[in-house]
Design an enzyme around this catalytic site. Structure first.
Site, PDB file in Angstrom:
ATOM      1  N   TYR A 109       0.827  -1.224   0.000  1.00  0.00           N
ATOM      2  CA  TYR A 109       0.000   0.000   0.000  1.00  0.00           C
ATOM      3  C   TYR A 109       0.854   1.266   0.000  1.00  0.00           C
ATOM      4  CZ  TYR A 109      -3.203  -3.501   2.041  1.00  0.00           C
ATOM      5  OH  TYR A 109      -3.935  -4.621   2.316  1.00  0.00           O
TER       6      TYR A 109
ATOM      7  N   TYR B 119     -14.272  -5.536   4.889  1.00  0.00           N
ATOM      8  CA  TYR B 119     -12.954  -5.828   4.306  1.00  0.00           C
ATOM      9  C   TYR B 119     -12.668  -7.310   4.549  1.00  0.00           C
ATOM     10  CZ  TYR B 119      -7.968  -6.267   3.601  1.00  0.00           C
ATOM     11  OH  TYR B 119      -6.745  -6.694   3.168  1.00  0.00           O
TER      12      TYR B 119
ATOM     13  N   ASP C 221     -16.425 -13.631   9.070  1.00  0.00           N
ATOM     14  CA  ASP C 221     -14.987 -13.408   8.927  1.00  0.00           C
ATOM     15  C   ASP C 221     -14.486 -12.840  10.260  1.00  0.00           C
ATOM     16  OD1 ASP C 221     -12.433 -12.553   8.427  1.00  0.00           O
ATOM     17  OD2 ASP C 221     -12.904 -11.534   6.541  1.00  0.00           O
TER      18      ASP C 221
ATOM     19  N   LYS D 151      -5.028 -13.642  11.656  1.00  0.00           N
ATOM     20  CA  LYS D 151      -4.414 -12.586  12.461  1.00  0.00           C
ATOM     21  C   LYS D 151      -3.840 -13.055  13.807  1.00  0.00           C
ATOM     22  CE  LYS D 151      -5.099  -8.810   9.833  1.00  0.00           C
ATOM     23  NZ  LYS D 151      -6.328  -8.539   9.081  1.00  0.00           N
TER      24      LYS D 151
HETATM   25  C1  LIG Z   1      -6.674  -8.831   7.660  1.00  0.00           C
HETATM   26  C2  LIG Z   1      -7.994  -9.354   7.286  1.00  0.00           C
HETATM   27  C3  LIG Z   1      -8.145 -10.236   6.200  1.00  0.00           C
HETATM   28  C4  LIG Z   1      -6.987 -10.619   5.310  1.00  0.00           C
HETATM   29  O1  LIG Z   1      -6.008 -11.314   5.986  1.00  0.00           O
HETATM   30  P1  LIG Z   1      -4.521 -11.443   5.342  1.00  0.00           P
HETATM   31  O2  LIG Z   1      -3.813 -12.364   6.271  1.00  0.00           O
HETATM   32  O3  LIG Z   1      -3.975 -10.041   5.343  1.00  0.00           O
HETATM   33  O4  LIG Z   1      -4.684 -11.969   3.983  1.00  0.00           O
HETATM   34  C5  LIG Z   1      -9.410 -10.718   5.930  1.00  0.00           C
HETATM   35  N1  LIG Z   1     -10.462 -10.385   6.691  1.00  0.00           N
HETATM   36  C6  LIG Z   1     -10.362  -9.547   7.736  1.00  0.00           C
HETATM   37  C7  LIG Z   1     -11.563  -9.244   8.560  1.00  0.00           C
HETATM   38  C8  LIG Z   1      -9.121  -9.002   8.069  1.00  0.00           C
HETATM   39  O5  LIG Z   1      -9.025  -8.158   9.097  1.00  0.00           O
END
Ligand SMILES: *Cc1c(COP(=O)(O)O)cnc(C)c1O
Length: 415
Positions: A16, A144, A238, A265
């Site tokens: 980015y 996201y 997610d 994460k």
């Molecule tokens: C960070 C994130 C992703 C993507 O994860 P990466 O390990 O960066 O590919 C997907 N969904 C959410 C909610 C996120 O915070």
């Protein structure tokens, strides 16, 4: 400046980052607890736990020891036709921690890929049941879900990279979260019109993270669950940002069970890359057949890496042996009181806290680069984005360190 910086910077491409105009990044020598030690000797208190991963702080001795033990035994082995204890123990533990019914764990190596797997799982679920044409998802503004093609296509079209990659991305239905009567009506209308082409609904439960640190409450999740049930759709949560204590509970889903959940994460406590897509038995059963083509068609090379699984098991041990969720809640209370003085400041439109997430929303940030620099000068590592300054520190951060973070935010935003 260290020699490796001079030699390597001409060959690196940063995320980015406008490489022509952005000032060079800060070289880091090491990390410890909640501190980032820079190569020039400066030390920063970390306000965002390396993109929300280091939930126990950096270099936790218990996680380090577990990874070292595993490194001696077996750093990696392929997961096709072979299995190992770290992965199977972790799968069983995740299934135990998640709401009942979420029982089948598919490992991958990043959050975006876990989302891709979830989208493929949901799509193939319908194909395996003989229903063609269910290839669309309902997703939400402010959402996201990652940077790969499928994940981008279910993220917020304005916030994300939709516009740039419009020609590349498949089209899905993106609406506002049904957080009030008007939006609920629009949500229901979209469902009614398109339910027959939908495979599922995907949402970040309670907190939309990278889309702007936007909060909603569990009643929205219950509405999504009810709608998914009414139309027989799969509900995907997610929890890549919210999972593992960030909202004050182990998972944000609470008593609203999804059909598929994605985790990453903080899964390994910020130590190694690992992700999981966890499905219910209902989803899993749709893949059982005499037909080999009904198997889930995905398999990352480094799937279920033993080092990463060992780190994740050690991280879960820490959630069991230390009062991490209580610490997250206490940290949230401190963020609330520490950030409260921002409410009166010029340019601040909102201050909000949930779990261990503190957010100061500004009308507009004119110079993001200058603001980031001010935080470094104040001795803290805070990365504002869009019009948001936020704190998501290690859940076990010391009271004094959390105080340094909130004081820095108040001071920098006052100046
Ligand atoms: C960070 C994130 C992703 C993507 O994860 P990466 O390990 O960066 O590919 C997907 N969904 C959410 C909610 C996120 O915070």
């Amino acid at each position: 400046m260290p020699a490796w910086l001079d030699e390597g910077y001409a060959h690196i491409w940063l995320p980015y980052t406008q490489m022509q105009t952005t000032p060079p990044p800060l070289p880091v020598a090491r990390t410890e607890g909640s501190r980032i030690h820079l190569a020039d000797g400066r030390v920063l208190v970390d306000g965002i736990a390396s993109w929300w991963t280091a939930c126990h702080g950096y270099n936790h001795p218990a996680i380090r020891a577990a990874v070292e033990r595993q490194l001696t035994l077996m750093p990696h082995v392929m997961f096709g036709g072979l299995v190992h204890e770290p992965a199977l123990r972790l799968a069983a533990r995740l299934a135990n921690l998640l709401p009942s019914g979420l029982s089948r764990v598919f490992f991958s190596d990043s959050g975006s890929v876990a989302v891709e797997v979830a989208l493929k799982m949901a799509t193939q679920y319908w194909l395996n049941r003989g229903e063609r044409g269910r290839t669309k998802f309902l997703a939400f503004t402010g959402g996201y879900h990652g940077d790969t093609t499928g994940a981008m296509s279910v993220s917020d079209p304005a916030e994300g990279m939709h516009k740039l990659f419009a020609g590349l991305l498949p089209h899905h239905h993106i609406v506002d979260l049904p957080r009030d009567a008007a939006r609920a009506a629009a949500f229901e209308q979209t469902l009614e019109r398109h339910a027959g082409e939908l495979a599922g609904i995907i949402v970040e439960p309670l907190v939309q993270g990278a889309g702007g640190m936007l909060f909603h409450d569990a009643s929205v999740l219950r509405r999504l669950r009810a709608a998914a049930d009414r139309y027989g759709l799969l509900l995907i949560f997610d929890e890549i940002f919210t999972g593992f204590g960030r909202t004050g509970a182990m998972f944000a889903c609470g008593d609203v069970p999804p059909d598929i959940v994605t985790l990453s994460k903080a899964l390994t406590g910020g130590t190694l890359p690992l992700a999981a897509t966890v499905a219910s038995e209902r989803v899993f059963n749709a893949f059982l057949s005499d037909d080999p083509e009904k198997a889930l068609m995905h398999g990352p090379t480094f799937m279920a890496n033993p080092l990463a699984c060992a780190a994740a098991n050690a991280s879960l041990d820490l959630f069991e042996s230390e009062p991490r969720l209580a610490q997250a809640t206490a940290l949230g209370a401190q963020l609330e009181s520490g950030l409260a003085p921002c409410r009166g400041l010029a340019g601040v439109v909102d201050v909000r806290v949930t779990g261990a997430i503190g957010v100061v929303e500004l009308g507009k940030i004119n110079d993001l680069v200058a603001l980031k620099k001010r935080f470094v000068e104040a001795g803290v590592w805070i990365r504002p984005f869009g019009n948001i300054v936020y704190l998501t520190p290690a859940l076990n951060m010391a009271v004094d360190d959390a105080g340094l973070l909130t004081q820095a935010v108040v001071k920098v935003l006052s100046d």
